[in-house]
Design an enzyme around this catalytic site. Structure first.
Site, short mmCIF file in Angstrom:
data_model
loop_
_atom_site.label_atom_id
_atom_site.label_comp_id
_atom_site.label_asym_id
_atom_site.label_seq_id
_atom_site.Cartn_x
_atom_site.Cartn_y
_atom_site.Cartn_z
N CYS A 151 0.82 -1.22 0.00
CA CYS A 151 0.00 0.00 0.00
C CYS A 151 0.85 1.27 0.00
O CYS A 151 0.32 2.36 -0.23
CB CYS A 151 -0.93 0.00 1.21
SG CYS A 151 -2.00 -1.43 1.25
N HIS A 189 -3.44 6.74 3.58
CA HIS A 189 -3.86 5.48 2.98
C HIS A 189 -5.20 5.07 3.58
O HIS A 189 -5.43 5.22 4.78
CB HIS A 189 -2.80 4.41 3.26
CG HIS A 189 -3.19 3.05 2.82
ND1 HIS A 189 -3.78 2.81 1.60
CD2 HIS A 189 -3.12 1.83 3.44
CE1 HIS A 189 -4.03 1.53 1.48
NE2 HIS A 189 -3.64 0.91 2.59
N ASN A 231 -10.18 -0.66 0.61
CA ASN A 231 -8.72 -0.50 0.55
C ASN A 231 -8.26 -0.89 -0.86
O ASN A 231 -8.27 -2.07 -1.21
CB ASN A 231 -8.07 -1.40 1.61
CG ASN A 231 -6.55 -1.31 1.59
OD1 ASN A 231 -5.95 -0.69 0.71
ND2 ASN A 231 -5.92 -1.94 2.57
N1 ACO Z 1 -17.15 -10.01 9.83
C1 ACO Z 1 -17.43 -10.36 11.10
N2 ACO Z 1 -16.49 -10.64 12.01
C2 ACO Z 1 -15.21 -10.58 11.62
C3 ACO Z 1 -14.84 -10.21 10.30
C4 ACO Z 1 -15.87 -9.95 9.40
N3 ACO Z 1 -15.63 -9.59 8.11
N4 ACO Z 1 -13.49 -10.23 10.22
C5 ACO Z 1 -13.03 -10.58 11.43
N5 ACO Z 1 -14.05 -10.79 12.27
C6 ACO Z 1 -14.00 -11.18 13.67
C7 ACO Z 1 -12.76 -11.98 13.98
O1 ACO Z 1 -12.97 -13.35 13.66
C8 ACO Z 1 -12.63 -11.78 15.47
O2 ACO Z 1 -13.53 -12.61 16.14
P1 ACO Z 1 -13.10 -13.33 17.53
O3 ACO Z 1 -12.85 -12.18 18.49
O4 ACO Z 1 -14.28 -14.15 17.83
O5 ACO Z 1 -11.85 -14.08 17.21
C9 ACO Z 1 -13.12 -10.32 15.66
O6 ACO Z 1 -13.88 -10.02 14.48
C10 ACO Z 1 -12.00 -9.32 15.82
O7 ACO Z 1 -11.00 -9.56 14.85
P2 ACO Z 1 -9.73 -8.64 14.74
O8 ACO Z 1 -8.86 -9.13 13.60
O9 ACO Z 1 -9.08 -8.45 16.08
O10 ACO Z 1 -10.43 -7.27 14.31
P3 ACO Z 1 -9.82 -5.84 14.19
O11 ACO Z 1 -10.55 -4.92 15.06
O12 ACO Z 1 -8.32 -5.85 14.29
O13 ACO Z 1 -10.20 -5.46 12.68
C11 ACO Z 1 -9.12 -5.30 10.52
C12 ACO Z 1 -9.71 -6.23 11.61
C13 ACO Z 1 -10.25 -4.47 9.96
C14 ACO Z 1 -8.48 -6.14 9.44
C15 ACO Z 1 -8.07 -4.36 11.16
O14 ACO Z 1 -7.18 -5.11 11.96
C16 ACO Z 1 -7.26 -3.57 10.16
O15 ACO Z 1 -7.76 -2.69 9.49
N6 ACO Z 1 -5.94 -3.82 10.11
C17 ACO Z 1 -5.01 -3.04 9.28
C18 ACO Z 1 -5.05 -3.43 7.85
C19 ACO Z 1 -3.99 -2.64 7.11
O16 ACO Z 1 -3.70 -1.49 7.36
N7 ACO Z 1 -3.33 -3.29 6.14
C20 ACO Z 1 -2.21 -2.67 5.47
C21 ACO Z 1 -2.48 -2.36 4.10
S1 ACO Z 1 -3.02 -3.73 3.13
C22 ACO Z 1 -1.80 -4.08 1.93
O17 ACO Z 1 -0.66 -3.63 1.99
C23 ACO Z 1 -2.19 -5.05 0.86
#
Ligand code: ACO
Length: 330
Positions: A115, A257, A287
């Protein structure tokens, strides 16, 4: 410091027609519109058709950027494409875009920085302009991540969309108000396994087993990335401001981003910049990796939100891990 200054001459962007909503995703994986909205800020994203590849999206953004500039096609002296979803492992997508544009005998190469790709490409491009090697560079951030998405993995498949954004970067005349003030790129390869497309390269060449195990798709440990994202984007942005004797109050617009609304809000708070000065379009596109920043810039310039002379701060974070920022007067 080089002999000249570089500036953003113009921007262009493109997104495929097809839209995938949160409600559509509810039918594909165990998720809800409410979870996606509150955890990410995303509402819908654009999806490429089976016939559309990275170079097709890149070409459209390139045309839009060149048409919005004073630069003629023949005056483009270099093409840099930032992508992690190229048409092919080789040849580079930039060479394919060069052919589509009918340009010849100019260097064209791709950058892989997740990204942060567009920031990396701009940081490289400005060196060529500032040292006087070239006058005009076409820089494109393009991604069709939905082609390498694991549609069984609710942790990642709700996050990504397809789009392209491009800019023409040119040498600034002494009378120009516009210029790139400073930029900084960084990386930490020790954390690369948290965001990876594991197979399809020389480590795990394509095989029936790698396909069956979904190893050609995006794997991401989102919460590990999350913590790093805010910290790193803040660190590089803060350093750019400090070394140019500026602070958050001097910034007209932050263009971060678009990975997660909560990351964007946390960054704005840390930088003491109100959300009214932060460009956000994550609800419409999700994203789109290396395309998010040039796409958001193009939309904001065309809607006259961002105007010539505004101080803009671009900042990103992604696979590698990589991160970086650009400070510019548009
Ligand atoms: N729908 C419902 N529940 C979900 C979903 C979904 N789509 N996805 C995950 N969950 C659940 C998980 O299973 C977990 O459940 P559990 O607690 O029972 O295990 C719960 O939600 C929390 O999961 P987390 O992964 O801790 O959720 P988080 O608050 O961290 O959000 C996210 C996840 C949105 C991916 C976030 O971590 C994020 O945005 N991370 C950064 C991404 C990023 O910046 N990437 C870099 C760029 S990408 C690139 O370079 C290609």
């Amino acid at each position: 410091m080089g002999y000249y200054f570089a500036k953003f001459e113009s921007f262009g962007s493109f997104a495929p027609k097809k839209i995938l909503t949160n409600q559509d995703l509810e039918k594909i994986v165990d998720t809800t519109d409410e979870w996606i909205r509150t955890r990410t800020g995303m509402v819908e994203r654009h999806i490429a058709s089976p016939e559309e590849a990275a170079s097709d999206l890149a070409y459209q953004a390139a045309i839009n950027a060149i048409e919005a500039s004073k630069v003629r096609y023949k005056e483009i002296e270099m093409i840099i494409v930032a992508t992690i979803s190229p048409d092919h492992p080789f040849p580079s997508t930039s060479c394919i875009v060069q052919k589509k544009l009918g340009l010849k005998n100019i260097p064209a190469f791709d950058i892989s920085a997740g990204c942060t790709g567009f920031i990396y490409a701009c940081d490289i491009g400005r060196q060529y302009i500032e040292n006087g090697t070239v006058n005009n560079i076409l820089i494109i951030g393009v991604e069709v991540l939905t082609k390498i998405t694991n549609w069984n993995d609710r942790n990642t498949c709700v996050l990504f969309g397809d789009a392209s954004g491009a800019c023409v970067m040119s040498r600034a005349e002494p009378s120009d108000i516009s210029r790139i003030i400073d930029s900084k790129i960084d990386a930490d390869g020790s954390q690369g396994e948290f965001l990876i497309q594991a197979a399809g390269g020389s480590r795990l060449p394509a095989s029936a087993e790698t396909v069956a195990a979904n190893q050609h798709t995006v794997y991401m440990e989102g919460n590990r990335i999350f913590k790093n994202a805010v910290k790193s984007m803040y660190a590089s942005s803060d350093e750019l401001l400090r070394r140019n004797n500026l602070s958050g109050v001097d910034i007209d617009w932050i263009i971060p981003h678009q990975a997660n609304m909560r990351i964007i809000e946390a960054l704005a708070e840390k930088m003491r910049v109100p959300m009214s000065k932060v460009i956000v379009n994550i609800h419409k596109y999700g994203n789109t990796s290396s395309a998010t920043i040039p796409l958001a810039l193009d939309e904001s310039i065309r809607s006259k939100k961002i105007r010539r002379g505004d101080i803009i701060l671009l900042t990103s974070f992604g696979a590698g891990l990589t991160w970086g920022s650009i400070l510019a007067r548009y």
